[in-house]
Design an enzyme around this catalytic site. Structure first.
Site, mmCIF file in Angstrom:
data_model
loop_
_atom_site.group_PDB
_atom_site.id
_atom_site.type_symbol
_atom_site.label_atom_id
_atom_site.label_comp_id
_atom_site.label_asym_id
_atom_site.label_seq_id
_atom_site.Cartn_x
_atom_site.Cartn_y
_atom_site.Cartn_z
ATOM 1 N N HIS A 1 32.380 26.694 39.814
ATOM 2 C CA HIS A 1 32.117 27.866 40.644
ATOM 3 C C HIS A 1 31.240 28.908 40.360
ATOM 4 O O HIS A 1 31.175 28.968 38.921
ATOM 5 C CB HIS A 1 33.414 28.374 40.945
ATOM 6 C CG HIS A 1 34.281 29.078 39.878
ATOM 7 N ND1 HIS A 1 33.959 30.308 39.022
ATOM 8 C CD2 HIS A 1 35.255 28.705 38.847
ATOM 9 C CE1 HIS A 1 34.817 30.703 38.235
ATOM 10 N NE2 HIS A 1 35.469 29.704 38.002
ATOM 11 N N GLU B 1 35.803 31.750 43.344
ATOM 12 C CA GLU B 1 36.822 31.014 43.013
ATOM 13 C C GLU B 1 37.846 32.262 42.368
ATOM 14 O O GLU B 1 39.061 31.989 42.252
ATOM 15 C CB GLU B 1 36.618 30.130 41.863
ATOM 16 C CG GLU B 1 37.669 29.166 41.419
ATOM 17 C CD GLU B 1 38.529 29.640 40.147
ATOM 18 O OE1 GLU B 1 39.824 29.461 39.989
ATOM 19 O OE2 GLU B 1 38.199 30.786 39.637
HETATM 20 ZN ZN ZN Z 1 38.273 32.471 35.891
HETATM 21 ZN ZN ZN Z 2 37.063 29.324 36.500
#
Ligand code: ZN
Ligand code: ZN
Length: 489
Positions: A299, A345
């Site tokens: 992410h 995320e």
């Molecule tokens: Zn994190």
């Molecule tokens: Zn992470």
């Protein structure tokens, strides 16, 4: 049951490699002429795969490319919390970098929450004045402008809170649970559950604020943030994490019970309207079955206190450099290897959900997904959650990584938060397992900076990821899929 696995990269096409692991599971009779020690070996793919692995491991180790990528990302963008200018710089950085290097890359639009921190302070009022080092949890509402002042009551966890019943009314609940770097019952997950739902649970019992002992494993008086959420119809009380040291102080003051312990917290955070952002998706098309995809993800977004170097700039570098190594070495497996750099995320998973929605039609052709989101510590191996026989195949591929200490395979898990969304669709999920002994020292705190990364350990992670991704993308037959689960949409 004697299972055989055909490996496409074997120079002897069609040669089937016996899975030694099954010998170890009681199938020794199938091979009476083998010396006994053979039963201890892992199943191995063919020698050509070893050659590919050797080239990938060698390339990763002779360059500092993975480290240079994460350093460049963090130094150019700073923190990358969803909705922030840094996050948008991160999207642009990844897109332009991959495009300029000649990859097929796209930005895929999603909508993300936009929460901003603002000024934040805290202090003990009585029994004596003392500055508290605290930070708002992501998603928290602000306190009134003048701050929230109330008596503190301590609960270890959500069960302990329930036992306190009415006694939390009009108080600030301090959840004071030390997490362990060893995982398990007292691992990060146990604390993250309190962080996420603690404010709503405390508010239901009449509390007016929440403090959380930081979910960290180092003691440097730095608070660790992370996401929380409110519940519909429940009072939205402000929530912050205090440092472990300050949580310990509050605990000692409460234990002495000579009158109330009062604190004041002032949080200037707020939630703004959602904004448009993007996942960044880049393909390295397969040579035989380009429509079948091995997804490798990490992410791009991070928390705002540090610069997201270990969480998850390291993962971004691991998957990007995997693709770059394939190109540099001219390695093209049968199937497509796709890098997905997810947005959001940390506080919403909108990137993971958005990807699954946008690619719904091709999820049946996603033959595996691997996420790198456990920091920059050296690789230990992989977790695998797939259909029957998948674990044995991963054992076979990972065995090639024994020399770099990354041959451990565990069954189960979701691979990572972003790719977990693909599990219900039957996509086999893998996670890169890493040495996380120091990960929670820095994660989500001001200490998540580039200097925490050892270039050699990160290079080994890239070597492990690249080898596994290539191996999966080059199998004769893809991993067997788990039956789609009911939550699949
Ligand atoms: Zn994190
Ligand atoms: Zn992470």
């Amino acid at each position: 049951v004697a299972t055989t696995v055909p490996f496409g990269s074997s120079p002897h096409k069609g040669v089937r490699v016996l899975l030694g692991v099954l010998v170890g599971l009681g199938c020794a009779a199938a091979q009476p002429d083998r010396p006994k020690r053979v039963s201890l070996t892992r199943p191995r793919p063919g020698p050509a795969f070893d050659d590919v692995a050797a080239r990938l491991i060698g390339q990763a180790l002779v360059s500092r490319a993975s480290f240079d990528l994460v350093a460049d990302l963090c130094d150019q963008t700073g923190p990358r919390l969803s909705g922030s200018p840094g996050a948008e710089k991160g999207v642009r950085w990844a897109f332009e970098r991959l495009r300029d290097e000649g990859f097929l890359v796209k930005k895929e639009q999603i909508t993300v929450p936009h929460w901003v921190r603002g000024e934040e302070t805290g202090e003990v009022i009585s029994p004596f004045p003392h500055k508290l080092f605290l930070t708002a949890l992501g998603g928290s509402d602000p306190t009134p402008a003048g701050g929230l002042e109330a008596e503190v009551i301590e609960a270890r966890d959500l069960e302990d809170l329930a036992r306190l019943g009415d006694r939390v009314r009009n108080k600030i609940v301090l959840f004071n649970k030390q997490i362990s770097a060893d995982g398990g019952m007292d691992g990060y997950g146990s604390g993250a559950k309190i962080r996420y739902g603690g404010a709503a649970a405390a508010a239901k019992q009449g509390a007016v604020g929440m403090l959380l002992r930081s979910l960290g494993t180092a003691f440097l008086r730095a608070p660790h943030t992370g996401s929380m959420a409110y519940e519909e119809g429940v009072a939205r009380i402000p929530a912050a994490a205090v440092t472990a040291e300050d949580a310990d102080l509050l605990h000692r003051l409460l234990e002495r019970r000579k009158g109330p312990v009062r604190v004041r917290m002032r949080l200037g955070c707020k939630t703004l309207p959602d904004v448009e952002s993007h996942n960044v998706v880049a393909d390295w098309p397969g040579r035989e079955k380009p429509e079948e995809i091995v997804l490798i993800g990490a992410h791009l977004d991070s928390w705002d206190l540090g610069v997201g170097a270990v969480d998850d700039g390291a993962g971004v570098a691991i998957v990007m450099e995997t693709l770059r190594m394939f190109k540099r070495l001219g390695l093209r497996p049968r199937r497509t290897v796709r890098v997905v750099l997810y947005m959001n995320e940390e506080n919403g998973l909108r990137g993971g959900k958005g990807y699954a929605l946008a690619h719904a039609a091709e999820l049946g052709r996603h033959v595996a997904a691997i996420e790198a989101d456990s920091g920059a510590g050296r690789p230990l191996g992989f977790s695998i959650n797939g259909g029957p026989g998948a674990e044995a195949i991963i054992l076979g591929l990972a065995a090639t990584l024994r020399g770099i200490g990354a041959a451990e395979v565990t069954a189960g898990g979701e691979g990572g938060a972003d790719i977990s969304v693909l599990g219900p669709h039957g996509v086999p999920l893998l996670g890169l397992k890493q040495d996380t002994r120091h990960y929670f020292d820095w994660h989500h705190s001001p200490a998540d900076t580039v200097d925490k990364i050892d270039p050699r350990e990160l290079a080994l992670c890239t070597a492990a990821m690249a080898t596994m991704a290539y191996g999966l993308a080059d199998l004769d037959q893809p991993l067997s899929r788990a039956p789609p689960r009911p939550e699949a949409k």
